[in-house]
Each structure stands twice: as structure tokens, then as C-alpha cells.
Design a protein around this motif. Structure first.
Motif, PDB file in Angstrom:
ATOM      1  N   CYS A 253     -91.296 -49.635  45.824  1.00 47.66           N
ATOM      2  CA  CYS A 253     -91.076 -49.703  44.380  1.00 47.66           C
ATOM      3  C   CYS A 253     -92.242 -50.433  43.703  1.00 47.66           C
ATOM      4  N   THR A 254     -92.838 -49.796  42.717  1.00 44.22           N
ATOM      5  CA  THR A 254     -94.080 -50.312  42.133  1.00 44.22           C
ATOM      6  C   THR A 254     -93.874 -51.574  41.312  1.00 44.22           C
ATOM      7  N   PHE A 255     -92.650 -51.815  40.857  1.00 41.58           N
ATOM      8  CA  PHE A 255     -92.394 -52.949  39.968  1.00 41.58           C
ATOM      9  C   PHE A 255     -91.872 -54.176  40.695  1.00 41.58           C
ATOM     10  N   CYS A 256     -91.466 -54.037  41.947  1.00 45.74           N
ATOM     11  CA  CYS A 256     -90.740 -55.103  42.646  1.00 45.74           C
ATOM     12  C   CYS A 256     -91.695 -56.196  43.103  1.00 45.74           C
ATOM     13  N   LEU A 257     -91.373 -57.430  42.775  1.00 45.38           N
ATOM     14  CA  LEU A 257     -92.287 -58.551  42.976  1.00 45.38           C
ATOM     15  C   LEU A 257     -92.446 -58.972  44.430  1.00 45.38           C
ATOM     16  N   TRP A 258     -91.337 -59.285  45.106  1.00 43.53           N
ATOM     17  CA  TRP A 258     -91.427 -59.971  46.393  1.00 43.53           C
ATOM     18  C   TRP A 258     -92.138 -59.176  47.481  1.00 43.53           C
ATOM     19  N   PRO A 259     -91.817 -57.895  47.728  1.00 42.88           N
ATOM     20  CA  PRO A 259     -92.496 -57.199  48.827  1.00 42.88           C
ATOM     21  C   PRO A 259     -94.002 -57.070  48.621  1.00 42.88           C
ATOM     22  N   GLN A 260     -94.440 -57.017  47.352  1.00 46.69           N
ATOM     23  CA  GLN A 260     -95.867 -56.809  47.085  1.00 46.69           C
ATOM     24  C   GLN A 260     -96.669 -58.107  47.031  1.00 46.69           C
ATOM     25  N   THR A 261     -95.977 -59.249  47.106  1.00 46.09           N
ATOM     26  CA  THR A 261     -96.690 -60.517  46.965  1.00 46.09           C
ATOM     27  C   THR A 261     -96.443 -61.480  48.119  1.00 46.09           C
ATOM     28  N   VAL A 262     -95.207 -61.725  48.475  1.00 45.21           N
ATOM     29  CA  VAL A 262     -94.934 -62.739  49.489  1.00 45.21           C
ATOM     30  C   VAL A 262     -94.151 -62.228  50.701  1.00 45.21           C
ATOM     31  N   GLY A 263     -93.430 -61.122  50.561  1.00 43.74           N
ATOM     32  CA  GLY A 263     -92.563 -60.683  51.654  1.00 43.74           C
ATOM     33  C   GLY A 263     -93.170 -59.611  52.534  1.00 43.74           C
ATOM     34  N   GLY A 264     -93.965 -58.729  51.938  1.00 37.93           N
ATOM     35  CA  GLY A 264     -94.529 -57.621  52.689  1.00 37.93           C
ATOM     36  C   GLY A 264     -93.619 -56.405  52.680  1.00 37.93           C
ATOM     37  N   GLN A 265     -94.187 -55.270  53.037  1.00 32.08           N
ATOM     38  CA  GLN A 265     -93.429 -54.014  52.984  1.00 32.08           C
ATOM     39  C   GLN A 265     -93.047 -53.523  54.374  1.00 32.08           C
ATOM     40  N   ARG A 266     -92.856 -54.505  55.256  1.00 34.63           N
ATOM     41  CA  ARG A 266     -92.124 -54.303  56.507  1.00 34.63           C
ATOM     42  C   ARG A 266     -90.947 -55.264  56.479  1.00 34.63           C
ATOM     43  N   TYR A 267     -89.827 -54.849  57.023  1.00 35.00           N
ATOM     44  CA  TYR A 267     -88.638 -55.711  57.036  1.00 35.00           C
ATOM     45  C   TYR A 267     -88.650 -56.512  58.324  1.00 35.00           C
ATOM     46  N   ARG A 268     -89.042 -57.791  58.230  1.00 34.59           N
ATOM     47  CA  ARG A 268     -89.085 -58.704  59.377  1.00 34.59           C
ATOM     48  C   ARG A 268     -87.794 -59.519  59.376  1.00 34.59           C
ATOM     49  N   THR A 269     -87.092 -59.514  60.473  1.00 41.07           N
ATOM     50  CA  THR A 269     -85.722 -60.020  60.444  1.00 41.07           C
ATOM     51  C   THR A 269     -85.453 -61.096  61.486  1.00 41.07           C
ATOM     52  N   ARG A 270     -84.500 -61.944  61.144  1.00 38.99           N
ATOM     53  CA  ARG A 270     -83.938 -62.875  62.113  1.00 38.99           C
ATOM     54  C   ARG A 270     -83.008 -62.094  63.036  1.00 38.99           C
ATOM     55  N   SER A 271     -82.867 -62.575  64.250  1.00 36.07           N
ATOM     56  CA  SER A 271     -81.983 -61.899  65.191  1.00 36.07           C
ATOM     57  C   SER A 271     -80.534 -62.022  64.732  1.00 36.07           C
ATOM     58  N   VAL A 272     -79.716 -61.119  65.216  1.00 38.83           N
ATOM     59  CA  VAL A 272     -78.296 -61.123  64.859  1.00 38.83           C
ATOM     60  C   VAL A 272     -77.652 -62.449  65.264  1.00 38.83           C
ATOM     61  N   GLY A 273     -77.979 -62.925  66.455  1.00 39.50           N
ATOM     62  CA  GLY A 273     -77.397 -64.183  66.917  1.00 39.50           C
ATOM     63  C   GLY A 273     -77.813 -65.373  66.078  1.00 39.50           C
ATOM     64  N   HIS A 274     -79.058 -65.369  65.629  1.00 35.37           N
ATOM     65  CA  HIS A 274     -79.576 -66.455  64.793  1.00 35.37           C
ATOM     66  C   HIS A 274     -78.816 -66.506  63.468  1.00 35.37           C
ATOM     67  N   VAL A 275     -78.604 -65.337  62.867  1.00 33.97           N
ATOM     68  CA  VAL A 275     -77.863 -65.264  61.606  1.00 33.97           C
ATOM     69  C   VAL A 275     -76.416 -65.701  61.815  1.00 33.97           C
ATOM     70  N   ALA A 276     -75.791 -65.190  62.880  1.00 36.96           N
ATOM     71  CA  ALA A 276     -74.382 -65.518  63.137  1.00 36.96           C
ATOM     72  C   ALA A 276     -74.202 -67.017  63.364  1.00 36.96           C
ATOM     73  N   GLU A 277     -75.151 -67.628  64.051  1.00 35.55           N
ATOM     74  CA  GLU A 277     -75.056 -69.072  64.312  1.00 35.55           C
ATOM     75  C   GLU A 277     -75.128 -69.866  63.006  1.00 35.55           C
ATOM     76  N   GLU A 278     -76.048 -69.479  62.117  1.00 33.83           N
ATOM     77  CA  GLU A 278     -76.139 -70.210  60.857  1.00 33.83           C
ATOM     78  C   GLU A 278     -74.903 -69.994  60.002  1.00 33.83           C
ATOM     79  N   MET A 279     -74.342 -68.784  60.020  1.00 36.39           N
ATOM     80  CA  MET A 279     -73.174 -68.539  59.188  1.00 36.39           C
ATOM     81  C   MET A 279     -71.951 -69.301  59.702  1.00 36.39           C
ATOM     82  N   ALA A 280     -71.839 -69.464  61.006  1.00 38.40           N
ATOM     83  CA  ALA A 280     -70.752 -70.288  61.549  1.00 38.40           C
ATOM     84  C   ALA A 280     -70.926 -71.736  61.106  1.00 38.40           C
ATOM     85  N   LEU A 281     -72.183 -72.195  61.088  1.00 39.02           N
ATOM     86  CA  LEU A 281     -72.468 -73.547  60.614  1.00 39.02           C
ATOM     87  C   LEU A 281     -72.169 -73.658  59.124  1.00 39.02           C
ATOM     88  N   ALA A 282     -72.611 -72.673  58.339  1.00 40.22           N
ATOM     89  CA  ALA A 282     -72.399 -72.700  56.895  1.00 40.22           C
ATOM     90  C   ALA A 282     -70.912 -72.738  56.550  1.00 40.22           C
TER      91      ALA A 282
END
Length: 479
Positions: free
Chosen positions: A214-243
Motif C-alpha cells: 500500500c503506497t500510503f501506509c507508513l510503518w512498512p515503508q519506514t520502520v517495519g519493512g515489507q516482509r512479515y517478521r514474526t515472533r514464534s507462536v510459543g513466544h507470543v503464547a507465553e507473553e499472553m499468559a503473563l499478560a
């Protein structure tokens, strides 16, 4: 070997009254209804710096005089800034430097990442600015390293601006520590509210970047990049249990990834883990998620999808490289309704190809698909985006400011066939045509009658919304 860290303050600076968008929001402007996003971009490096403190001034109601004394208590201050808030944030930095001339002050965020030299030249109070992905850059600065030895930043040397080598993009996202303990330590969750999310809520990221172009979207074109880099499923699940343990009062968790549904198998795997925890959650999604995935998400606690429909005109979608067809978006919306998934639909007016007729198409499309709630924004040419380059190349920029003095989004783009004034006024038109339909008013009223807490919130938000419409109509820019 033990590292003695600098005493470090992470600061989301004070802002004009009601300018609640914050540097971390997708549209950094005063919204229709007072709302606050979490300062996740600051919380992430704060979690890497022992003994640090995060102050989020706007939701805490802090003014410059409230934060100025903190300058004497710290060695390093990191401010998250945005294009609209940059001048005011520089004034905050100057006040802190005057309070403590030895305070090392740096800025992070998309605004400075794409204009490092210009940002530093804006004020001698700024000692450095960081590049796009700044978590470990800031950690190394906080460790007391010489700025010239830290990758990914720009700084002054004898009056000249010098740039250190770029920091490689982070591939292993599990190297980032959890942000929720920082929220618990330094923030008050009850100070954060978003109209379409249950209150109180907590938001965080499970990945960075977006596959869409998307030509107007800020984050992927400036700080995030246009590849989806992700935390592992277990890493996310662990933080959500903590949260869940840290914030028993929270009624909804929001994953603010640009497009959580970019990786469908991962989305389903995370959903199944959240289902085990009994968490209510919501995410950003593209309007093309298949029914089978939607059902897995819904069966495991998904309540709402935030969906960028943008427009009801296919050619405009093609112009901005959205990568979605209107017929697919219609089917997706029907599937969500069949499954009981709420949708907050977002639309953008003034994108390339916009005409009076396409605005009417967007109104008809929004009313036809009828998401639970909508948000209408103006095309904002943020520096660093393809829209910014396209608008300048074609002479569409008619105002450099993205917000007015009150922090309300202004119309910066105009066309020979459609003035920026008319684009600005069309925001009011879309909102009124969508919300003031009998069917929608009955639906909203019925939901409020079923939920007393929702009733109180909606009445207050309704007053804010009507004030916004009145003010918006009165503040249309000149041609």
C-alpha cells in the motif's frame, strides 16, 4: 561482564490538548473520539535497558512543566516522535536540555528515520537520531558506548552530521523481550481507550512488517519493512499468559501487527493457544481472509477485526497497490458477519484517483457492507512513503502540515478536479451518511441497551463525535 547502563528515560512527549494520536498510532492526529494507543515502540527498547523508565505523557495528562524536572534524574532521554508532532517534540527536547545540559537526547520513529540529517539540524538539543529498527541501537547507547561505535544512528561530530553503518534488520523476533512487564511497571492501563475496543484494553505486536505494498501506509515503508517478521507462536503464547496474570482487569487484547493475517497458518496456531487461555482478542486484518481461517480465529476468542477497506472504488485500490478486490472484500465481510466477528472498517479519502463520484461510491460501499463501526481519514503523504513521492512528483501537495494547530488531521493533498477543501469536507459527509441511517442507529442503540458499561462509554463518545463533526465542518481549509 556486568554493564553499567546509563540512567535512561523513554519519553512519549507531552502534546497539545487532545492530540492523542501519539507517535505510535497509524494516523498521528487528534481523533473523532479521544483515544490512546500504547507506546509499544518505546516499551520495546525500555525492556532492553535495566533500570529505565517509560513516561507516556499524553494519556497521563502530563504537561511540559510536569516532565521537565525528570531531566535532572537521567543521563539519557529517548523521545518517540512523528512528522506532525516533531516541532513540538523538539521544543520538549530543548526544554529538557536547558534543564540538564549534560542530558544525552535522542529521537526515534519514522519521522527521523527517513530524514536524519534534517532532523538533527532542527535543533542542537538533539544529540542523535536512530534509524528504522532502533531497539538494540538504543540499548547500545544506554550501555554508554560512543555514538560513533553504535550502528544505525546519526549524530554530530564537530558540527557535522555523521552516519554510522546501518544496523541489519532483526530476523529473530524472539530476541525481543516482552513489553507487558514494562506496561505493568510504568503505565496505567485504565488511561488507554479506543472506541471500538473493549475497555480497558492492552495492545502489543507479535511481528513487524507487512507483505502488502500500500503506497500510503507508513510503518512498512519506514520502520517495519515489507516482509512479515514474526515472533514464534510459543513466544507470543507465553507473553499472553503473563499478560493475563499482570492485567486481570483487561477485557480485550489487541495485536497491532500491520496485517496479522499475512501468515494464515501462524494466525490459526496463535489463535488455538489464545483459545486455551480464554482470552478475548482482536487484530488488524486484510479483507481477504478465507472463511476456514476466520472460523478458527472466532472459535478461539477473536472478537473484532480492524480492516482497511480504504475505498469503494476498485481503480483507487489498484492505484494504491492494495492488493484486494471489492468482490473479495464483500465476501469476506459476509463471512465475518455469519461467524459473529465484529469489524471496524477504515476508509481513506483523497487517495490518487479520488473524485466526487468515487467518494459517493465509498459511501455506498460502506453502507452496503455495514461494518459495526468505521473510521474515516484523509490521505496523508508521510515522508518516506510512495504516496509522498507520487504527490510531490505530480504537484498534489497543497499544504505541508498534516495536522492543524489543534492536532486535527488536515487535507494536504488536492487535485485539479477535486480541491483539498472538498476532500476535507467529505469526511463529515461519509460519517453522517453512514451513522445517521435508521438501521445503524437502531443497531448501535440495541447494543448499548444490552451492555450498561457500553452505554456509558457510547454516550460519552457520542458527545465527542458530534463535537468533532461540528468542529470539522467549521474548520474546512481554504482552497
Amino acid at each position: 561482564m556486568t554493564v553499567d547502563y546509563l540512567r535512561t528515560l523513554f519519553l512519549h512527549p507531552p502534546s497539545p490538548d487532545g492530540f492523542d494520536g501519539g507517535a505510535g498510532s497509524r494516523y498521528q492526529a487528534k481523533r473523532e473520539i479521544r483515544s490512546f494507543w500504547y507506546p509499544t515502540w518505546l516499551a520495546q527498547p525500555a525492556a532492553l535497558v535495566p533500570g529505565s523508565r517509560l513516561i507516556d505523557a499524553p494519556p497521563d495528562g502530563l504537561a511540559l512543566d510536569d516532565v521537565r524536572p525528570f531531566a535532572r534524574q537521567y543521563d539519557l532521554c529517548v523521545l518517540h516522535t512523528s512528522t506532525p508532532s516533531f516541532p513540538g517534540d523538539v521544543a520538549v527536547a530543548e526544554a529538557l536540555k536547558a534543564e540538564n545540559p549534560r542530558l544525552l537526547i535522542g529521537m526515534v520513529g519514522a519521522a527521523v528515520a527517513v530524514a536524519r540529517e534534517a532532523s538533527l539540524r532542527a535543533s542542537p538539543a538533539l544529540d542523535f537520531v536512530a534509524g528504522s529498527e532502533f531497539d538494540f541501537t538504543i540499548q547500545e547507547v544506554a550501555q554508554g558506548r560512543s555514538l560513533e561505535d553504535v550502528s544505525g544512528l546519526s549524530h554530530r561530530v564537530n558540527g557535522r552530521v555523521e552516519h554510522t553503518p546501518e544496523r541489519p534488520i532483526l530476523e529473530n523476533m524472539d530476541l525481543l523481550p516482552f513489553v507487558t512487564p514494562i506496561y505493568k511497571r510504568d503505565l496505567t492501563v485504565e488511561h488507554y481507550a479506543i472506541g471500538y475496543l473493549r475497555y480497558p484494553y492492552v495492545s502489543l505486536y507479535t511481528g513487524r512488517g507487512c507483505r502488502s505494498k500500500c503506497t500510503f501506509c507508513l510503518w512498512p515503508q519506514t520502520v517495519g519493512g515489507q516482509r512479515y517478521r514474526t515472533r514464534s507462536v510459543g513466544h507470543v503464547a507465553e507473553e499472553m499468559a503473563l499478560a493475563q496474570r499482570l492485567f486481570p482487569q483487561v477485557k480485550e487484547f489487541f495485536f497491532d501487527d500491520d496485517t496479522f493475517t499475512d501468515d494464515l497458518p501462524r494466525a490459526e496456531a496463535i489463535a488455538r493457544e489464545l483459545g486455551k487461555l480464554g482470552i478475548t482478542w482482536s487484530v488488524n486484518a486484510k479483507a481477504n481472509v478465507p472463511y476456514a481461517t476466520l472460523k478458527v480465529l472466532k472459535d478461539n476468542g477473536l472478537r473484532l477485526l480492524l480492516v482497511g477497506y480504504e475505498t469503494g472504488n476498485q481503480q483507487i485500490l489498484n492505484n494504491i497497490k492494495k492488493g484486494v478486490r471489492l468482490d473479495v472484500a464483500r465476501r469476506f465481510t459476509r463471512d465475518c458477519k455469519a461467524l459473529g466477528i465484529a469489524i471496524h472498517g477504515t476508509f481513506v479519502l483523497g487517495l490518487p484517483g479520488e473524485t466526487r463520484e468515487t467518494i459517493q461510491e465509498t459511501i455506498r460501499f460502506a453502507c452496503e457492507i455495514d461494518p459495526a463501526t468505521i473510521q474515516v481519514s484523509l490521505a496523508a503523504p508521510y515522508p518516506g512513503t510512495a504516496l509522498y513521492a507520487e504527490a510531490h512528483r505530480n504537484g498534489w501537495i497543497e499544504a505541508e502540515a498534516l495536522v492543524d494547530e489543534a492536532g486535527v488531521q488536515t487535507s494536504a493533498i488536492g487535485y485539479p478536479h477535486l480541491s483539498r477543501t472538498e476532500i476535507f469536507q467529505s469526511v463529515d459527509l461519509v460519517y453522517r451518511r453512514f451513522y445517521f441511517r435508521p438501521r445503524k442507529m437502531i443497531s448501535l442503540g440495541a447494543a448499548m441497551l444490552r451492555d450498561r458499561d457500553l452505554l456509558r462509554r457510547r454516550l460519552a463518545e457520542g458527545r465527542d463525535f458530534l463535537r468533532f463533526l461540528r468542529r470539522h465542518r467549521a474548520e474546512a481549509p481554504a482552497h
